[in-house]
Design an enzyme around this catalytic site. Structure first.
Site, PDB file in Angstrom:
ATOM      1  N   HIS A 151      38.050 -34.260  45.266  1.00 47.59           N
ATOM      2  CA  HIS A 151      36.484 -34.531  45.749  1.00 47.59           C
ATOM      3  C   HIS A 151      36.170 -33.675  46.748  1.00 47.59           C
ATOM      4  O   HIS A 151      34.895 -33.212  46.553  1.00 47.59           O
ATOM      5  CB  HIS A 151      36.582 -36.033  46.314  1.00 47.59           C
ATOM      6  CG  HIS A 151      35.240 -36.289  46.656  1.00 47.59           C
ATOM      7  ND1 HIS A 151      34.879 -36.425  47.947  1.00 47.59           N
ATOM      8  CD2 HIS A 151      33.994 -36.901  45.698  1.00 47.59           C
ATOM      9  CE1 HIS A 151      33.441 -36.665  48.159  1.00 47.59           C
ATOM     10  NE2 HIS A 151      33.159 -37.005  46.982  1.00 47.59           N
TER      11      HIS A 151
ATOM     12  N   ARG B 295      29.368 -34.714  36.082  1.00 47.55           N
ATOM     13  CA  ARG B 295      30.176 -35.672  36.493  1.00 47.55           C
ATOM     14  C   ARG B 295      29.246 -36.831  37.141  1.00 47.55           C
ATOM     15  O   ARG B 295      28.931 -36.721  38.131  1.00 47.55           O
ATOM     16  CB  ARG B 295      31.257 -35.481  37.478  1.00 47.55           C
ATOM     17  CG  ARG B 295      32.362 -34.548  37.205  1.00 47.55           C
ATOM     18  CD  ARG B 295      33.201 -34.101  38.309  1.00 47.55           C
ATOM     19  NE  ARG B 295      34.419 -33.348  38.152  1.00 47.55           N
ATOM     20  CZ  ARG B 295      34.625 -31.994  38.146  1.00 47.55           C
ATOM     21  NH1 ARG B 295      33.692 -31.454  38.524  1.00 47.55           N
ATOM     22  NH2 ARG B 295      35.968 -31.578  38.053  1.00 47.55           N
TER      23      ARG B 295
ATOM     24  N   ARG C 240      29.176 -36.793  31.439  1.00 42.10           N
ATOM     25  CA  ARG C 240      30.336 -37.308  30.988  1.00 42.10           C
ATOM     26  C   ARG C 240      30.135 -38.922  31.435  1.00 42.10           C
ATOM     27  O   ARG C 240      29.741 -39.114  32.713  1.00 42.10           O
ATOM     28  CB  ARG C 240      31.539 -36.846  31.711  1.00 42.10           C
ATOM     29  CG  ARG C 240      32.837 -37.184  31.542  1.00 42.10           C
ATOM     30  CD  ARG C 240      33.935 -36.549  32.199  1.00 42.10           C
ATOM     31  NE  ARG C 240      33.776 -36.854  33.698  1.00 42.10           N
ATOM     32  CZ  ARG C 240      34.684 -36.247  34.545  1.00 42.10           C
ATOM     33  NH1 ARG C 240      35.789 -35.567  34.051  1.00 42.10           N
ATOM     34  NH2 ARG C 240      34.678 -36.638  35.942  1.00 42.10           N
TER      35      ARG C 240
ATOM     36  N   GLU D 271      41.929 -33.764  28.112  1.00 40.56           N
ATOM     37  CA  GLU D 271      42.440 -33.955  29.361  1.00 40.56           C
ATOM     38  C   GLU D 271      44.339 -34.422  29.338  1.00 40.56           C
ATOM     39  O   GLU D 271      44.775 -34.114  30.153  1.00 40.56           O
ATOM     40  CB  GLU D 271      41.802 -34.861  30.196  1.00 40.56           C
ATOM     41  CG  GLU D 271      40.243 -34.352  30.638  1.00 40.56           C
ATOM     42  CD  GLU D 271      39.570 -35.410  31.292  1.00 40.56           C
ATOM     43  OE1 GLU D 271      39.355 -35.353  32.544  1.00 40.56           O
ATOM     44  OE2 GLU D 271      39.321 -36.261  30.361  1.00 40.56           O
TER      45      GLU D 271
ATOM     46  N   THR E 236      40.892 -29.034  32.428  1.00 40.33           N
ATOM     47  CA  THR E 236      42.294 -28.602  32.847  1.00 40.33           C
ATOM     48  C   THR E 236      42.837 -29.087  34.093  1.00 40.33           C
ATOM     49  O   THR E 236      44.244 -29.110  34.119  1.00 40.33           O
ATOM     50  CB  THR E 236      42.358 -27.010  32.923  1.00 40.33           C
ATOM     51  OG1 THR E 236      41.220 -26.629  33.371  1.00 40.33           O
ATOM     52  CG2 THR E 236      42.314 -26.397  31.624  1.00 40.33           C
ATOM     53  N   ASN E 237      42.071 -29.655  34.820  1.00 37.85           N
ATOM     54  CA  ASN E 237      42.484 -30.434  35.846  1.00 37.85           C
ATOM     55  C   ASN E 237      43.448 -31.388  35.850  1.00 37.85           C
ATOM     56  O   ASN E 237      44.568 -31.607  36.272  1.00 37.85           O
ATOM     57  CB  ASN E 237      41.236 -30.845  36.853  1.00 37.85           C
ATOM     58  CG  ASN E 237      40.141 -29.889  37.016  1.00 37.85           C
ATOM     59  OD1 ASN E 237      40.476 -28.775  36.844  1.00 37.85           O
ATOM     60  ND2 ASN E 237      39.000 -30.335  37.554  1.00 37.85           N
ATOM     61  N   ASP E 238      42.971 -31.952  34.561  1.00 36.77           N
ATOM     62  CA  ASP E 238      43.855 -33.427  34.139  1.00 36.77           C
ATOM     63  C   ASP E 238      45.117 -32.663  33.346  1.00 36.77           C
ATOM     64  O   ASP E 238      46.223 -33.120  33.305  1.00 36.77           O
ATOM     65  CB  ASP E 238      43.270 -34.482  33.814  1.00 36.77           C
ATOM     66  CG  ASP E 238      42.508 -35.437  35.020  1.00 36.77           C
ATOM     67  OD1 ASP E 238      43.320 -35.577  35.897  1.00 36.77           O
ATOM     68  OD2 ASP E 238      41.454 -35.779  34.723  1.00 36.77           O
TER      69      ASP E 238
ATOM     70  N   CYS F 225      35.668 -27.198  31.262  1.00 37.34           N
ATOM     71  CA  CYS F 225      34.999 -27.653  32.421  1.00 37.34           C
ATOM     72  C   CYS F 225      36.102 -27.939  33.416  1.00 37.34           C
ATOM     73  O   CYS F 225      35.422 -28.093  34.441  1.00 37.34           O
ATOM     74  CB  CYS F 225      34.295 -28.597  31.819  1.00 37.34           C
ATOM     75  SG  CYS F 225      34.955 -30.159  31.284  1.00 37.34           S
TER      76      CYS F 225
HETATM   77  C1  PEP Z   1      39.303 -32.187  34.409  1.00 32.31           C
HETATM   78  O1  PEP Z   1      40.167 -32.869  34.317  1.00 32.31           O
HETATM   79  O2  PEP Z   1      39.551 -30.787  34.258  1.00 32.31           O
HETATM   80  C2  PEP Z   1      38.064 -32.437  34.961  1.00 32.31           C
HETATM   81  C3  PEP Z   1      36.875 -31.388  34.711  1.00 32.31           C
HETATM   82  O3  PEP Z   1      37.700 -33.493  35.132  1.00 32.31           O
HETATM   83  P1  PEP Z   1      37.802 -34.195  36.633  1.00 32.31           P
HETATM   84  O4  PEP Z   1      38.232 -33.184  37.798  1.00 32.31           O
HETATM   85  O5  PEP Z   1      36.604 -34.949  37.011  1.00 32.31           O
HETATM   86  O6  PEP Z   1      38.830 -35.113  36.535  1.00 32.31           O
HETATM   87 MG    MG Z   2      39.529 -34.863  34.459  1.00 31.32          MG
END
Ligand code: PEP
Ligand code: MG
Length: 767
Positions: free
Chosen positions: A404, A499, A546, A642, A665-667, A714
């Site tokens: 965050h 988001r 989203r 994800e 890709t974060n997840d 993203c």
């Molecule tokens: C992700 O998971 O890459 C993504 C963009 O979503 P968040 O970071 O909000 O989980």
């Molecule tokens: Mg995510």
């Protein structure tokens, strides 16, 4: 030759100047003299020395009056600063230049004997304790100056520029004694450049031996000011070859305007898209650049111009962002004294800021946060955003580049370092520190550092490519509506991820609270209004919103949070589309706000479902939307990839009717590698370029291409130029990056596309 200061004449000629003469002719002047002395082609020039300026101040009786006029100025008071600066500038402009000094300048001008006596007049600041004095706001340059009267006027204007508001503020903040800061003026034969630009003798960020040249038609000011997208050429000093050529559409050029000043004119016809520099010119320029770099022992930022086939070097200064490799880790740009690093983490939002520490252990304490403080906390939460808006920098114990704190800081443009492990213990309330959000370093005290001018110039050069058209769309991620204008200013091709949870969590009440308290309309309106701000900033461009994706722990501190389940691992828990499917009311309220926006004509609104693991979930969500009255076949619905299962099953999703897919890709990285994305203990194993992650991405892209379904990214990995290049090579259709990364991503995309086209052409020719 070392001269006693009182013996320095009013005028020094280029041939008399060496790099040691900074105190008399400033960094710019000294560097020109030094370059001429090693045989580089520098146009004829003389300098009105800093001592001449000093004599002017003394002989006109201005010295005392001038400094007294703003001695007690509070530079933070904008109005007072502007007033003081205007007063000081007027004093310098109105004072009568002593006759002897005037005479010296006139004589030098005549002696210059340039063909048409047309000169460029540039200020060159000096400070006794800062050899590379590159003060913000003191780069006044007057081009196309003809005649003695105009020259004397331009010299006096350069002097006055030393007292611009920005310059006074900057010196005060950096702790310079204004009494010792001087200015020299460079008077240089104007090169009527047919083509001109800038050159970084080594890569300005990585320091690799790649000479980067930007060039366009007319005078170099068009490139320096960013008013044109210049061609870009890369020369590899190792292979001594031109390795990249990017020809831009050059719409305007700056040329001399009759006898005075310059004007911007349109570039017409085929010249717009013609390549400005030949390979021979690129090679020769790069060779000159190398000579300058070798001579100074540090990479240079060079301005050049070409007329009638002759190259001129107009200016050269060090690229201090690279510095020596050893220093790079420990020093801030232009930092004067060495500084003690007291803490380290991950650089999450670029920028450098100093301030006093305020430690926030509970959101209730945020009332004590003042403008300009440095917020230190375990991890930020959405209810801290109002405090985050005020502070100069943010530091957290926990988190990685996608937490965050990192996301919101980047959008607010506030420097941030995350994952320091123990900032809340190591740092003390009220302690003065400096934060480098790029390198992830925290220094003791307030560290004086120069504005990162060369980096900014490099950035500006890249931003100058904002109107490059790429086949791969370059979009931007947005999380807080107030960042929409900044996001749109990047020229991005749309929003690849909005988001909405940041929007909802900012209300400090869970969706459940709105439902049980009969406040559904408030929820729908807040959501509608927030999304609308972003849609309005991107008229006609796709905006993918989203649906809600907040882990249960993020809801806990809000009103209604007491009803949230306690989960051992919220990251693998009740979030994303799985929660919405089981919470029809929560989903219905979101859909209601989308429906209103579609009804208002926002056809560019697309909806993206997060955390989808099976096509059945997409089908269920679509059916729920239909039940809410949405014409689901005629709106744009897609999914995030994800979870590895959704990458593996992408073909089945396509058969169920998704219009697009976007890699989160974060997840995807955390679920493929079993690495908690917010756990700093395993942060060094969090690798978006792990072969397994790349394999999933590659496979899914190929399937999307087969079915002509838009495939995007993203996640944070899309903000990494290296990854962006890889994605383009593998056929992705769009990339959505953070606001601060758009310029470099666009550049990486353009470069990669160009390379692919060139390689294809070469292969064709070879066949
Ligand atoms: C992700 O998971 O890459 C993504 C963009 O979503 P968040 O970071 O909000 O989980
Ligand atoms: Mg995510």
């Amino acid at each position: 030759m070392v001269r006693a200061l009182n013996e320095v004449p009013n005028i020094l000629w280029l041939e008399e100047i060496r790099k040691e003469d900074i105190i008399s002719v400033g960094g710019k002047g000294a560097s020109l003299g030094e370059m001429a002395s090693i045989g580089l082609p520098v146009p004829k020039a003389f300098m009105v020395t800093a001592q001449a300026f000093r004599r002017f101040l003394v002989e006109t009786g201005l010295e005392k009056k001038l400094f007294a006029s703003y001695e007690r100025l509070d530079v933070e008071n904008n109005e007072a600063l502007e007033k003081a600066a205007n007063g000081a500038k007027t004093m310098v402009l109105k004072a009568k230049m002593p006759a002897a000094l005037k005479d010296d300048i006139r004589k030098a001008y005549k002696k210059m004997n340039s063909e048409d006596l047309i000169v460029a007049v540039r200020s060159s600041a000096t400070a006794e304790d800062l050899p590379d004095a590159s003060f913000a706001g003191q780069q006044e340059t007057y081009l196309n100056i003809k005649g003695e009267a105009a020259l004397l006027d331009a010299v006096q204007k350069c002097w006055a520029s030393l007292y611009g508001a920005r310059a006074i503020y900057y010196r005060a903040k950096q702790g310079f004694d204004d009494h010792t800061v001087n200015i020299s003026v460079v008077v240089q034969q104007l090169v009527h450049s047919e083509k001109a630009g800038v050159m970084f003798t080594s890569h300005p960020i990585t320091g690799e031996p790649l000479t980067i040249i930007e060039g366009s038609w007319g005078l170099g000011e068009a490139v320096v000011s960013g008013s044109v997208s210049p061609d870009k050429y890369v020369f590899d000093q190792r292979s001594e070859k031109v390795v990249d050529i990017l020809v831009s559409n050059k719409k305007v050029e700056i040329i001399a305007d009759g006898d005075h000043g310059t004007k911007i004119v349109d570039v017409v016809g085929a010249r717009q898209d013609a390549q400005v520099l030949s390979e021979a010119e690129i090679t020769k320029l790069a060779t000159y650049g190398k000579i300058a770099e070798n001579h100074y022992g540090i990479p240079q930022d060079v301005e050049w111009g070409i007329v009638n086939g002759t190259i001129y070097i107009l200016q050269s200064r060090p690229i201090t962002t690279i510095g020596s490799k050893k220093e790079a880790k420990e020093m801030l740009p232009g930092q004067k004294q060495s500084a003690k690093i007291i803490l380290q983490g991950q650089g999450a939002a670029p920028g450098i800021a100093s301030g006093r520490v305020v430690i926030i252990r509970d959101v209730k304490d945020t009332g004590s946060v003042k403008e300009g403080d440095i917020l230190v906390t375990k991890m930020t939460s959405p209810d801290m955003v109002p405090a985050m808006r005020k502070v100069a920098a943010i530091i957290t114990d926990e988190g990685g580049l996608t937490c965050h704190a990192a996301i919101v800081s980047r959008e607010l443009g506030t420097p941030a370092v995350v994952g320091t492990k123990n900032a809340t213990n190591v740092l003390k309330k009220g302690q003065l520190i400096t934060v480098d959000g790029e390198k992830g370093l925290i220094y003791e005290g307030e560290i004086a550092h120069a504005a990162p001018a060369p980096a900014a110039a490099a950035q500006q050069g890249v931003a100058g490519h904002a109107n490059i058209i790429t086949a791969t769309s370059v979009k931007v991620n947005v999380s807080i509506p107030e960042a929409a204008a900044r996001a749109a200013a990047t020229g991005a091709d749309g929003v690849g991820l909005l988001r909405i949870e940041h929007l909802i969590l900012g209300l400090n009440k869970t969706p459940g609270w709105f439902i049980t308290n009969n406040k559904e309309e408030d929820f729908v309106r807040e959501l509608h209004d927030g999304i609308k701000i972003v849609l309005d900033a991107f008229p006609g461009k796709p905006v993918w919103v989203r649906t809600l994706d907040a882990p249960t722990d993020e809801f806990r501190n809000m009103m209604g949070g007491e009803n949230e389940p306690h989960e051992h691992n919220p990251m693998l828990g009740w979030r994303g589309i799985r929660r919405d499917i089981q919470s029809p009311d929560q989903f219905r309220l979101q859909v209601e706000s989308f429906k209103r926006l579609w009804k208002e004509g926002y056809e560019n609104l697309g909806i993206m479902f997060p955390m989808v693991s099976h096509p059945d979930e997409f089908v269920a969500a679509k059916a729920m939307m239909k039940a809410c009255g949405v014409d689901v076949e005629n709106v744009t619905l897609g999914i995030m990839i994800e979870i590895p299962s959704s990458a593996i099953m992408i073909e089945d999703f396509i058969k169920c009717g998704i219009r697009f897919a976007s890699f989160g890709t974060n997840d995807l990285v955390q679920y493929t590698l079993a690495i908690d994305r917010n756990n700093e203990n395993v942060a060094d194993m969090y690798n978006p370029q792990h072969p397994a992650v790349l394999h999933l991405i590659h496979t899914a892209i190929q399937v999307c291409r087969k079915y002509n379904v838009e495939c995007s990214i993203c996640g944070q990995a899309g903000s990494d130029p290296k990854m962006a290049a890889w994605l383009v090579e593998h056929g992705i259709s769009s990339i959505s990056a953070n606001i601060d990364a758009i310029a470099k991503i666009r550049e990486a995309v353009a470069r990669t596309e160009k390379r692919i086209i060139l390689e294809a052409a070469r292969n064709r020719d070879a066949e």
